[in-house]
Design a protein around this motif. Structure first.
Motif, mmCIF file in Angstrom:
data_model
loop_
_atom_site.group_PDB
_atom_site.id
_atom_site.type_symbol
_atom_site.label_atom_id
_atom_site.label_comp_id
_atom_site.label_asym_id
_atom_site.label_seq_id
_atom_site.Cartn_x
_atom_site.Cartn_y
_atom_site.Cartn_z
ATOM 1 N N LEU A 22 6.543 -5.585 0.216
ATOM 2 C CA LEU A 22 5.087 -5.554 0.342
ATOM 3 C C LEU A 22 4.577 -4.116 0.339
ATOM 4 O O LEU A 22 3.592 -3.793 -0.345
ATOM 5 N N ALA A 23 5.241 -3.235 1.081
ATOM 6 C CA ALA A 23 4.828 -1.831 1.114
ATOM 7 C C ALA A 23 4.930 -1.194 -0.269
ATOM 8 O O ALA A 23 4.033 -0.455 -0.703
ATOM 9 N N VAL A 24 6.014 -1.494 -1.003
ATOM 10 C CA VAL A 24 6.199 -0.932 -2.346
ATOM 11 C C VAL A 24 5.115 -1.415 -3.299
ATOM 12 O O VAL A 24 4.529 -0.627 -4.058
ATOM 13 N N VAL A 25 4.819 -2.715 -3.273
ATOM 14 C CA VAL A 25 3.784 -3.271 -4.155
ATOM 15 C C VAL A 25 2.423 -2.651 -3.845
ATOM 16 O O VAL A 25 1.658 -2.316 -4.758
ATOM 17 N N LEU A 26 2.119 -2.479 -2.566
ATOM 18 C CA LEU A 26 0.820 -1.914 -2.185
ATOM 19 C C LEU A 26 0.701 -0.451 -2.610
ATOM 20 O O LEU A 26 -0.378 -0.001 -3.023
ATOM 21 N N THR A 50 -1.512 0.986 -11.041
ATOM 22 C CA THR A 50 -1.415 0.011 -12.131
ATOM 23 C C THR A 50 -2.709 -0.756 -12.355
ATOM 24 O O THR A 50 -2.828 -1.478 -13.345
ATOM 25 N N VAL A 51 -3.657 -0.605 -11.458
ATOM 26 C CA VAL A 51 -4.835 -1.469 -11.462
ATOM 27 C C VAL A 51 -5.701 -1.290 -12.702
ATOM 28 O O VAL A 51 -6.449 -2.201 -13.082
ATOM 29 N N ALA A 93 3.041 -13.014 -3.626
ATOM 30 C CA ALA A 93 4.402 -13.502 -3.395
ATOM 31 C C ALA A 93 5.076 -12.796 -2.228
ATOM 32 O O ALA A 93 5.555 -13.439 -1.281
ATOM 33 N N VAL A 94 5.112 -11.463 -2.264
ATOM 34 C CA VAL A 94 5.820 -10.734 -1.198
ATOM 35 C C VAL A 94 5.056 -10.810 0.114
ATOM 36 O O VAL A 94 5.649 -10.807 1.201
ATOM 37 N N GLY A 95 3.723 -10.894 0.034
ATOM 38 C CA GLY A 95 2.941 -11.014 1.262
ATOM 39 C C GLY A 95 3.218 -12.319 1.971
ATOM 40 O O GLY A 95 3.441 -12.354 3.189
ATOM 41 N N PHE A 96 3.261 -13.414 1.229
ATOM 42 C CA PHE A 96 3.457 -14.713 1.873
ATOM 43 C C PHE A 96 4.915 -14.971 2.202
ATOM 44 O O PHE A 96 5.212 -15.850 3.021
ATOM 45 N N ALA A 112 -5.418 -0.622 -0.696
ATOM 46 C CA ALA A 112 -4.002 -0.881 -0.964
ATOM 47 C C ALA A 112 -3.127 0.131 -0.232
ATOM 48 O O ALA A 112 -2.071 -0.224 0.326
ATOM 49 N N LEU A 113 -3.535 1.392 -0.219
ATOM 50 C CA LEU A 113 -2.755 2.410 0.484
ATOM 51 C C LEU A 113 -2.842 2.214 1.993
ATOM 52 O O LEU A 113 -1.859 2.430 2.716
ATOM 53 N N VAL A 114 -4.009 1.793 2.473
ATOM 54 C CA VAL A 114 -4.137 1.444 3.888
ATOM 55 C C VAL A 114 -3.184 0.295 4.212
ATOM 56 O O VAL A 114 -2.482 0.308 5.235
ATOM 57 N N GLY A 115 -3.152 -0.694 3.323
ATOM 58 C CA GLY A 115 -2.267 -1.832 3.521
ATOM 59 C C GLY A 115 -0.803 -1.428 3.523
ATOM 60 O O GLY A 115 0.004 -1.983 4.279
ATOM 61 N N ALA A 116 -0.439 -0.451 2.687
ATOM 62 C CA ALA A 116 0.954 0.010 2.649
ATOM 63 C C ALA A 116 1.357 0.614 3.989
ATOM 64 O O ALA A 116 2.468 0.376 4.482
ATOM 65 N N VAL A 117 0.464 1.389 4.586
ATOM 66 C CA VAL A 117 0.741 1.976 5.901
ATOM 67 C C VAL A 117 0.934 0.874 6.938
ATOM 68 O O VAL A 117 1.855 0.925 7.772
ATOM 69 N N LEU A 118 0.079 -0.154 6.887
ATOM 70 C CA LEU A 118 0.193 -1.268 7.829
ATOM 71 C C LEU A 118 1.504 -2.034 7.627
ATOM 72 O O LEU A 118 2.161 -2.443 8.599
#
Length: 423
Positions: free
Chosen positions: A274-278, A284-285, A300-303, A357-363
């Motif tokens: 999840l961290a890598v994808v975020l 890539t967006v 997928a990785v989140g769930f 997304a970067l905030v989410g990666a930190v979380l």
């Protein structure tokens, strides 16, 4: 898999639809009731508050109620809440209806997870729980987009009437397909509350709050990212949300057997992925095919984190898994609120539409750190850091409607009678 799991999945489908559909209906509700879209956003918060408060409250009140009866009562409350939402005369009553509909959410999944685990043979408990959650993921593929379109064409009240009808259908399926499973003789509110004080349970709940917040830091603003960052038109928003739902479903399908095989490694792997994808998401967006691929991967990785977290708190709660299981959904909804808030702070600070997304990666990294710490402490207490979803030496069968003790196959023990680790 027993047909009773289908009844649980149908119920989860209805709950998932009503939980997420409001995000797509906010403009319609705001126009109809004469309020602003930001104010209408309180309807999302009202549901989340209902989940957070209802999970421990209703689970505690129903601690001595037989499982099947408890599931029916919770689904009845869910149906009443959606019917009240459909008939709400003004905004205040709609807020109350949303709160009421959210109250049984966590308690239902808490009780449902315990029931699902007791319906199958040893070593398949996580797959059974994941099957129930498939209803939640399918809701994001089919239920939410369809309900949103229905609300846009026939009015938002029609959406909640249909969800109430799904609630009635779920009650009929539960009554017909779920066997009678009595409450364990040792279960009471005080024992359940003591289970929440277990360090591993608390660390599991904290992992859910931080780790899953990384998902919702992005998902809450995925519609805006679709048009403002990916370059798609508004008509594509439904497609992007459906792709996220497909990813959720794939993650749920993979999480079940992986969690049955090795719980902690599955949790570590999903949070790390999840961290890598975020981290990769903002880079890539702007390439549309890559952006759509990342949306599926994010779902997928989140769930994939949900099933191991659910099984972890059930296992570590030992003799009282139901309240811990229900509280896990309170943790997920705190993650929803916290992730959305932090993602919004990043956007408001002018960091761009992909900054959540970067905030989410930190979380996600914070969640992974908590999970690894919990595993290290577990090993330090003389237990293996590799937790599996089920280990049983003394099968315990619930009393089924036909009095046979089995719906058609070997009965597994409840999480409350299984050891939570491998030797």
């Amino acid at each position: 898999m027993p047909l009773a799991l289908l009844a649980l999945a149908v119920s989860a489908f209805g709950i998932g639809t009503t939980e997420f559909v409001m995000m797509g209906l906010l403009p319609n509700v705001a126009d109809d009731l004469g309020t602003s879209v930001p104010t209408a956003g309180y309807l999302v918060s009202a549901y989340a508050i209902g989940v957070v408060l209802g999970a421990p409250l209703l689970t505690g009140l129903g601690s001595r109620v037989p499982r099947k009866k408890m599931l029916l009562l919770l689904m009845a409350l869910f149906t009443i809440g959606n019917l009240a939402s459909a008939l709400a005369p003004d905004f205040g009553w709609l807020v109350a209806g949303r709160f009421l509909a959210g109250l049984p959410h966590g308690a239902f999944f808490g009780v449902g997870a315990v029931v699902a685990a007791r319906l199958v043979a040893e070593g398949r408990q996580a797959r059974a729980v994941a099957t129930m959650f498939l209803g939640l993921t399918v809701a994001n593929i089919v239920g939410v987009p369809a309900a949103t379109l229905l609300g846009q064409h026939l009015g938002w009240r029609a959406t909640f009437l249909v969800v109430a009808a799904i609630g009635l259908a779920a009650m009929a399926a539960l009554a017909r397909l779920v066997p009678r499973i009595p409450v364990e003789a040792h279960q009471d509110v005080r024992r359940e509350l003591r289970a929440l004080g277990n360090r591993q349970v608390l660390l599991g709940l904290l992992t859910a709050v931080f780790g899953f917040a990384g998902v919702f830091a992005v998902y809450s603003y995925l519609s805006a990212m679709t048009t403002k960052a990916m370059g798609f038109g508004e008509s594509s928003v439904t497609l992007v949300l459906a792709l996220f739902g497909i990813g959720m479903t794939l993650g749920a399908l993979a999480a079940g057997p992986l969690t049955d095989r090795a719980l902690r490694p599955t949790l570590y792997g999903s949070l790390g992925a999840l961290a890598v994808v975020l981290v990769a998401f903002p880079f890539t967006v702007h390439v549309q095919w890559a952006a759509l691929t990342m949306v599926v991967l994010l779902g997928a990785v989140g769930f994939m984190t949900t099933t191991p977290l659910q099984m972890l708190v059930m296992n570590k709660a030992k003799d009282a898994p139901t309240l811990a299981s229900a509280s896990n959904h309170s943790a997920f909804n705190l993650a929803n609120a916290g992730g959305a808030w932090l993602g919004g702070v990043a956007i408001a600070a002018g960091w761009g539409w992909t900054s959540p997304a970067l905030v989410g990666a930190v979380l996600a990294v914070a969640g992974l750190a908590i999970a690894v710490t919990a595993g290290f402490l577990d090993r330090g207490e003389g237990k293996s850091s590799r937790v599996v979803a089920a280990r049983s030496t003394t099968p315990a069968r619930p009393a089924f409607e036909d009095g046979t003790g089995s719906p058609g196959g070997p009965e597994a023990t409840s999480p409350s009678t299984r050891s939570s680790h491998s030797s």
